[in-house]
Scaffold this active site. Structure first.
Site, PDB file in Angstrom:
ATOM      1  N   CYS A   2       0.858  -1.158   0.000  1.00  0.00           N
ATOM      2  CA  CYS A   2       0.000   0.000   0.000  1.00  0.00           C
ATOM      3  C   CYS A   2       0.906   1.223   0.000  1.00  0.00           C
ATOM      4  O   CYS A   2       2.114   1.108   0.170  1.00  0.00           O
ATOM      5  CB  CYS A   2      -0.822   0.030   1.284  1.00  0.00           C
ATOM      6  SG  CYS A   2      -1.681  -1.516   1.607  1.00  0.00           S
ATOM      7  N   ARG A  27       0.836   1.826  -5.861  1.00  0.00           N
ATOM      8  CA  ARG A  27       1.045   0.805  -4.838  1.00  0.00           C
ATOM      9  C   ARG A  27      -0.237   0.055  -4.478  1.00  0.00           C
ATOM     10  O   ARG A  27      -0.204  -0.869  -3.663  1.00  0.00           O
ATOM     11  CB  ARG A  27       1.591   1.454  -3.562  1.00  0.00           C
ATOM     12  CG  ARG A  27       2.998   1.906  -3.724  1.00  0.00           C
ATOM     13  CD  ARG A  27       3.461   2.692  -2.527  1.00  0.00           C
ATOM     14  NE  ARG A  27       4.894   2.700  -2.533  1.00  0.00           N
ATOM     15  CZ  ARG A  27       5.658   1.884  -1.825  1.00  0.00           C
ATOM     16  NH1 ARG A  27       5.123   1.035  -0.987  1.00  0.00           N
ATOM     17  NH2 ARG A  27       6.964   1.936  -1.930  1.00  0.00           N
ATOM     18  N   TRP A  74      -3.789  -1.969  -1.181  1.00  0.00           N
ATOM     19  CA  TRP A  74      -3.850  -3.205  -1.958  1.00  0.00           C
ATOM     20  C   TRP A  74      -4.112  -4.288  -0.927  1.00  0.00           C
ATOM     21  O   TRP A  74      -3.251  -4.561  -0.091  1.00  0.00           O
ATOM     22  CB  TRP A  74      -2.534  -3.440  -2.694  1.00  0.00           C
ATOM     23  CG  TRP A  74      -2.565  -4.612  -3.623  1.00  0.00           C
ATOM     24  CD1 TRP A  74      -3.072  -4.637  -4.889  1.00  0.00           C
ATOM     25  CD2 TRP A  74      -2.044  -5.924  -3.371  1.00  0.00           C
ATOM     26  NE1 TRP A  74      -2.908  -5.888  -5.435  1.00  0.00           N
ATOM     27  CE2 TRP A  74      -2.284  -6.696  -4.527  1.00  0.00           C
ATOM     28  CE3 TRP A  74      -1.417  -6.530  -2.291  1.00  0.00           C
ATOM     29  CZ2 TRP A  74      -1.912  -8.033  -4.629  1.00  0.00           C
ATOM     30  CZ3 TRP A  74      -1.043  -7.862  -2.384  1.00  0.00           C
ATOM     31  CH2 TRP A  74      -1.289  -8.604  -3.553  1.00  0.00           C
ATOM     32  N   ASN A  98       1.688  -0.077   5.664  1.00  0.00           N
ATOM     33  CA  ASN A  98       2.048  -0.804   4.452  1.00  0.00           C
ATOM     34  C   ASN A  98       2.845  -2.014   4.893  1.00  0.00           C
ATOM     35  O   ASN A  98       3.866  -1.851   5.561  1.00  0.00           O
ATOM     36  CB  ASN A  98       2.896   0.097   3.542  1.00  0.00           C
ATOM     37  CG  ASN A  98       3.577  -0.686   2.436  1.00  0.00           C
ATOM     38  OD1 ASN A  98       3.030  -1.677   1.952  1.00  0.00           O
ATOM     39  ND2 ASN A  98       4.760  -0.245   2.045  1.00  0.00           N
ATOM     40  N   GLY A  99       2.377  -3.219   4.557  1.00  0.00           N
ATOM     41  CA  GLY A  99       3.104  -4.423   4.947  1.00  0.00           C
ATOM     42  C   GLY A  99       2.159  -5.453   5.538  1.00  0.00           C
ATOM     43  O   GLY A  99       0.948  -5.373   5.366  1.00  0.00           O
ATOM     44  N   GLU A 479       6.863 -12.834 -21.570  1.00  0.00           N
ATOM     45  CA  GLU A 479       6.416 -11.445 -21.377  1.00  0.00           C
ATOM     46  C   GLU A 479       5.097 -11.198 -22.122  1.00  0.00           C
ATOM     47  O   GLU A 479       4.173 -10.572 -21.593  1.00  0.00           O
ATOM     48  CB  GLU A 479       7.525 -10.488 -21.863  1.00  0.00           C
ATOM     49  CG  GLU A 479       7.128  -9.033 -22.086  1.00  0.00           C
ATOM     50  CD  GLU A 479       6.801  -8.250 -20.815  1.00  0.00           C
ATOM     51  OE1 GLU A 479       6.838  -8.830 -19.721  1.00  0.00           O
ATOM     52  OE2 GLU A 479       6.489  -7.058 -20.951  1.00  0.00           O
ATOM     53  N   LYS A 483       1.671 -10.158 -20.169  1.00  0.00           N
ATOM     54  CA  LYS A 483       1.031  -8.879 -20.460  1.00  0.00           C
ATOM     55  C   LYS A 483      -0.426  -9.104 -20.882  1.00  0.00           C
ATOM     56  O   LYS A 483      -1.315  -8.378 -20.458  1.00  0.00           O
ATOM     57  CB  LYS A 483       1.810  -8.168 -21.570  1.00  0.00           C
ATOM     58  CG  LYS A 483       1.893  -6.700 -21.381  1.00  0.00           C
ATOM     59  CD  LYS A 483       3.182  -6.179 -20.844  1.00  0.00           C
ATOM     60  CE  LYS A 483       3.485  -6.596 -19.437  1.00  0.00           C
ATOM     61  NZ  LYS A 483       4.715  -6.051 -18.935  1.00  0.00           N
ATOM     62  N   GLU A 486      -2.515 -10.093 -17.757  1.00  0.00           N
ATOM     63  CA  GLU A 486      -2.746  -9.119 -16.691  1.00  0.00           C
ATOM     64  C   GLU A 486      -3.645  -7.963 -17.110  1.00  0.00           C
ATOM     65  O   GLU A 486      -4.335  -7.416 -16.265  1.00  0.00           O
ATOM     66  CB  GLU A 486      -1.437  -8.613 -16.079  1.00  0.00           C
ATOM     67  CG  GLU A 486      -0.612  -7.730 -16.962  1.00  0.00           C
ATOM     68  CD  GLU A 486       0.634  -7.220 -16.252  1.00  0.00           C
ATOM     69  OE1 GLU A 486       0.606  -6.993 -15.041  1.00  0.00           O
ATOM     70  OE2 GLU A 486       1.659  -7.046 -16.941  1.00  0.00           O
ATOM     71  N   HIS A 502       6.497 -31.484 -25.549  1.00  0.00           N
ATOM     72  CA  HIS A 502       6.544 -32.300 -24.332  1.00  0.00           C
ATOM     73  C   HIS A 502       5.292 -32.132 -23.473  1.00  0.00           C
ATOM     74  O   HIS A 502       5.319 -32.413 -22.282  1.00  0.00           O
ATOM     75  CB  HIS A 502       7.797 -31.959 -23.517  1.00  0.00           C
ATOM     76  CG  HIS A 502       9.052 -32.239 -24.284  1.00  0.00           C
ATOM     77  ND1 HIS A 502       9.479 -33.518 -24.550  1.00  0.00           N
ATOM     78  CD2 HIS A 502       9.944 -31.414 -24.877  1.00  0.00           C
ATOM     79  CE1 HIS A 502      10.592 -33.461 -25.268  1.00  0.00           C
ATOM     80  NE2 HIS A 502      10.899 -32.189 -25.486  1.00  0.00           N
ATOM     81  N   LYS A 602       1.206  -1.704  -8.835  1.00  0.00           N
ATOM     82  CA  LYS A 602       2.443  -1.504  -9.590  1.00  0.00           C
ATOM     83  C   LYS A 602       3.660  -1.961  -8.789  1.00  0.00           C
ATOM     84  O   LYS A 602       4.605  -2.509  -9.342  1.00  0.00           O
ATOM     85  CB  LYS A 602       2.570  -0.023  -9.948  1.00  0.00           C
ATOM     86  CG  LYS A 602       3.826   0.302 -10.725  1.00  0.00           C
ATOM     87  CD  LYS A 602       3.524   0.519 -12.179  1.00  0.00           C
ATOM     88  CE  LYS A 602       4.764   0.634 -13.014  1.00  0.00           C
ATOM     89  NZ  LYS A 602       4.778  -0.409 -14.056  1.00  0.00           N
TER      90      LYS A 602
HETATM   91  C1  F6R Z   1       4.121  -6.927 -15.353  1.00  0.00           C
HETATM   92  C2  F6R Z   1       4.695  -6.175 -14.251  1.00  0.00           C
HETATM   93  C3  F6R Z   1       5.141  -6.929 -13.052  1.00  0.00           C
HETATM   94  C4  F6R Z   1       6.462  -6.328 -12.513  1.00  0.00           C
HETATM   95  C5  F6R Z   1       6.839  -7.025 -11.193  1.00  0.00           C
HETATM   96  C6  F6R Z   1       8.153  -6.516 -10.652  1.00  0.00           C
HETATM   97  O1  F6R Z   1       3.697  -6.088 -16.386  1.00  0.00           O
HETATM   98  O2  F6R Z   1       4.775  -4.974 -14.303  1.00  0.00           O
HETATM   99  O3  F6R Z   1       5.275  -8.278 -13.320  1.00  0.00           O
HETATM  100  O4  F6R Z   1       7.449  -6.500 -13.475  1.00  0.00           O
HETATM  101  O5  F6R Z   1       5.834  -6.815 -10.238  1.00  0.00           O
HETATM  102  O6  F6R Z   1       8.092  -5.162 -10.341  1.00  0.00           O
HETATM  103  P1  F6R Z   1       9.419  -4.315 -10.202  1.00  0.00           P
HETATM  104  O7  F6R Z   1      10.040  -4.256 -11.547  1.00  0.00           O
HETATM  105  O8  F6R Z   1       8.984  -2.976  -9.703  1.00  0.00           O
HETATM  106  O9  F6R Z   1      10.292  -5.036  -9.209  1.00  0.00           O
END
Ligand code: F6R
Length: 607
Positions: A2, A27, A74, A98-99, A479, A483, A486, A502, A602
């Site tokens: 958070c 966050r 969050w 936060n935590g 990736e 993407k 998500e 496999h 994020k």
């Molecule tokens: C996917 C994405 C997440 C971050 C992951 C690590 O689009 O953004 O998978 O890559 O949460 O976050 P950071 O890079 O801030 O450690």
């Protein structure tokens, strides 16, 4: 995980708290709330959902008071409801957190036995009730906070205010970051300096175990043992300017369009244009003496790290291991002292990656962090920082930070290869030249991505999608799948193309699009064979390749996205862009919340 913030000012605190919370929304955005002292009495406004709901609640029922705390959530313990929204507390104390408090169940039982009455199921409320009990027993706020902090297990950044104490915020850090901002006539606390940047650039960071007593006059710092300590006030380089979307519909769209500039800026920082050699900041360890490397990160940043592993092994010939940070330390890998610990993170705050860093540090590795936030916890804990020059990334799905991470890892590989004697000058120059062409090629993709938009309409109808890639493009398949999952909520998986036979090949039928990341290069023919295997079973093959590769796969491709031809070394950087663009357009067609997809945040600052 958070975002938390606190203000002791001269004017109304609520508008400042709201502004800071906007900057912390990365966050978490499940719910939000603020509390202030109004004539010494604690008052709260809280709202489920995005910050706009809290802003509306405040507009309907303004909150005066010049001292206050705020939170954007969050959810970890308890559903994202208004009742569970922070701040939590009693009539004596209220706090934001936060935590995760790991011993909350044990503390709750003890506090209930003492007669404390809980309102929520949250772990955070146990802290407020603990402080409240001490206050009820006659302790001062400082004594009550310090006695309570000693009982907490887990990770936390906390900020609390007390009824009848309009000149006091107590804040603490243990495993989650906290910054203290020094204004002219005001003081601030916050999860990061970015939140405080509109108000002050003078920032002190707490260390783990620290707590601070903040008044309008300044801040006193104490360590875990309660000893007074000095924490240096530094000038942050972060900008307080508002971050806007410009002419774009979403931050993600804007950030996708920043790829060429970000890749260019990051490369220019790491390639000497005269010698065409990779340059690194001065390192406190000898590159040539490194026996091995371990790479750890989460999510997309981990996929960047996986590409890095291919490069470090094949070009610099350095034995390299890579693992997701949430698993890394629990494997308890034995690490011989003197190796390289390489962490990759946009935020520099991800709890698992930070824990992996600390594990590596304890095992006497030289720590290098690839981060986008130069003042982040990882940057502060690392021996060497390789900065990605991506600028603030607001969309929850990482885009430009990912390609910037790849650029840093590519340049690091070249510098290491030179130090280890595995690359001669000419070879290095050829590879840096290939890198320097990427911004131009990236711009070409962004200028002509109608074909990706058309493909998106087809993918938006799919229930499952497979992404295949080989070698350094295998992580790009991962990736692409991440993407899509998500932001469009379509199930997708990324596989190493050769691994499909496999097991995953059983999934293939006419309804499952198979997206192949297939640039020309040494592994192209192998990937092509795997695609033939999928096509022979009715798979709908969608090819991402250059004109040479596209021509070779014409017979089996149901659709082809033709990308500029590049040196295979830089293909992972370039091919990340179409897979991200595709996910973006699919999400737009599906009408999802592109910048703030459901259940995500994020920066993931809990384990
Ligand atoms: C996917 C994405 C997440 C971050 C992951 C690590 O689009 O953004 O998978 O890559 O949460 O976050 P950071 O890079 O801030 O450690």
């Amino acid at each position: 995980m958070c975002g938390i913030v606190g203000v002791i000012g001269s004017g109304a605190a609520a508008p400042l708290l709201l502004e800071a919370l906007q900057r912390l929304a990365y966050r978490g955005y499940d719910s939000a709330g603020i509390a202030t002292l109004v004539e010494g009495v604690i008052q709260r406004r809280r709202a489920e959902g995005k910050l706009a709901n809290l802003a509306a609640a405040l507009a309907a029922s303004p909150l005066p008071g010049s001292v206050g705390i705020g939170h954007t959530r969050w959810a970890t313990h308890g559903a994202p409801t208004e009742a569970n929204a922070h701040p939590h507390g009693t009539e004596r104390v209220v706090l934001v957190h936060n935590g995760i408090i790991e011993n909350h169940a044990e503390l709750r039982a003890e506090l209930e036995a003492e007669g404390q009455v809980f309102e929520t199921e949250t772990d955070t409320e146990t802290v407020a009730q603990l402080v409240d009990l001490h206050l009820r027993q006659g302790m001062t706020p400082i004594a009550a906070a310090s006695a309570s902090l000693r009982r907490l297990q887990g990770a936390y950044a906390l900020a609390m205010i007390f009824a009848g104490h309009p000149d006091l915020i107590i804040a603490a850090q243990h495993g989650a970051p906290l910054a203290v901002g020094f204004g002219t006539a005001e003081m601030y606390v916050g999860s990061d300096a970015l939140a405080l940047a509109p108000f002050t650039r003078r920032i002190a960071y707490l260390r783990d175990g620290d707590w601070t007593v903040v008044t309008r006059e300044g801040a006193l710092f104490f360590d875990a043992a309660g000893e007074a300590v000095v924490r240096e006030v530094k000038l942050t380089a972060l900008s307080g300017a508002a971050i806007g979307k410009g002419e774009f519909r979403h931050f993600m769209e804007k950030e996708l369009h920043e790829h060429p500039a970000v890749i260019g800026d990051t490369l220019h920082q790491m390639i000497d244009p005269g010698t065409r050699q990779a340059v690194l900041p001065k390192l406190p360890f000898d590159l040539a003496a490194l026996p091995r490397a371990v790479v750890s990160a989460c999510g997309s940043a981990f996929y960047a790290g996986l590409v890095g592993r291919y490069w470090l092994e094949s070009i610099a010939r350095l034995p390299t291991e890579a693992d997701v940070a949430s698993e890394f330390r629990y494997r308890a890998p034995p690490l011989a002292p003197g190796g390289l610990g390489l962490l990759v993170s946009q935020s520099g705050e991800t709890a698992d990656t930070l824990a992996a860093l600390r594990y590596m540090k304890a095992a006497q590795q030289h720590i290098a962090a690839v981060v986008n936030v130069p003042e982040s916890s990882m940057a502060r804990d690392a021996d060497a920082v390789f900065e990605t020059v991506a600028g603030p990334e607001i969309g929850v799905a990482s885009t430009k930070a990912f390609t910037a991470q790849l650029c840093v890892l590519a340049c690091f590989t070249l510098a290491l290869a030179r130090a280890r004697g595995t690359l001669d000058r000419q070879q290095e120059q050829a590879l840096t030249t290939a890198l320097l062409e990427v911004p131009g090629r990236a711009a070409e993709i962004l200028d002509t991505h109608e074909s990706i938009q058309r493909l998106a309409a087809r993918i938006a109808e799919a229930r499952d999608v497979l992404y295949l890639g080989r070698g350094a493009c295998y992580p790009i398949a991962l990736e692409g799948a991440l993407k899509l999952k998500e932001i469009s909520y379509i199930h997708a998986e990324g596989y190493a193309a050769g691994e499909m036979k496999h097991g995953p090949i059983a999934l293939i039928d006419k309804s499952v699009p198979v997206i192949a990341i297939a640039p020309s290069g040494p592994l192209f023919e192998k990937t092509a064979s795997n695609l033939q295997e999928a096509a022979a079973r009715g798979g709908q093959i969608i090819v991402l390749s250059d004109s040479v590769g596209a021509a070779k796969l014409k017979g089996i491709a149901s659709e082809t996205i033709v990308l500029p031809g590049v040196d295979p070394f830089v293909a992972p950087i370039l091919y990340a862009i179409p897979v991200q663009l595709l996910a973006y357009h699919v999400a737009v067609l599906k009408g999802t919340d592109v910048d703030q997809p459901r259940n995500l945040a994020k920066s993931v600052t809990v384990e």
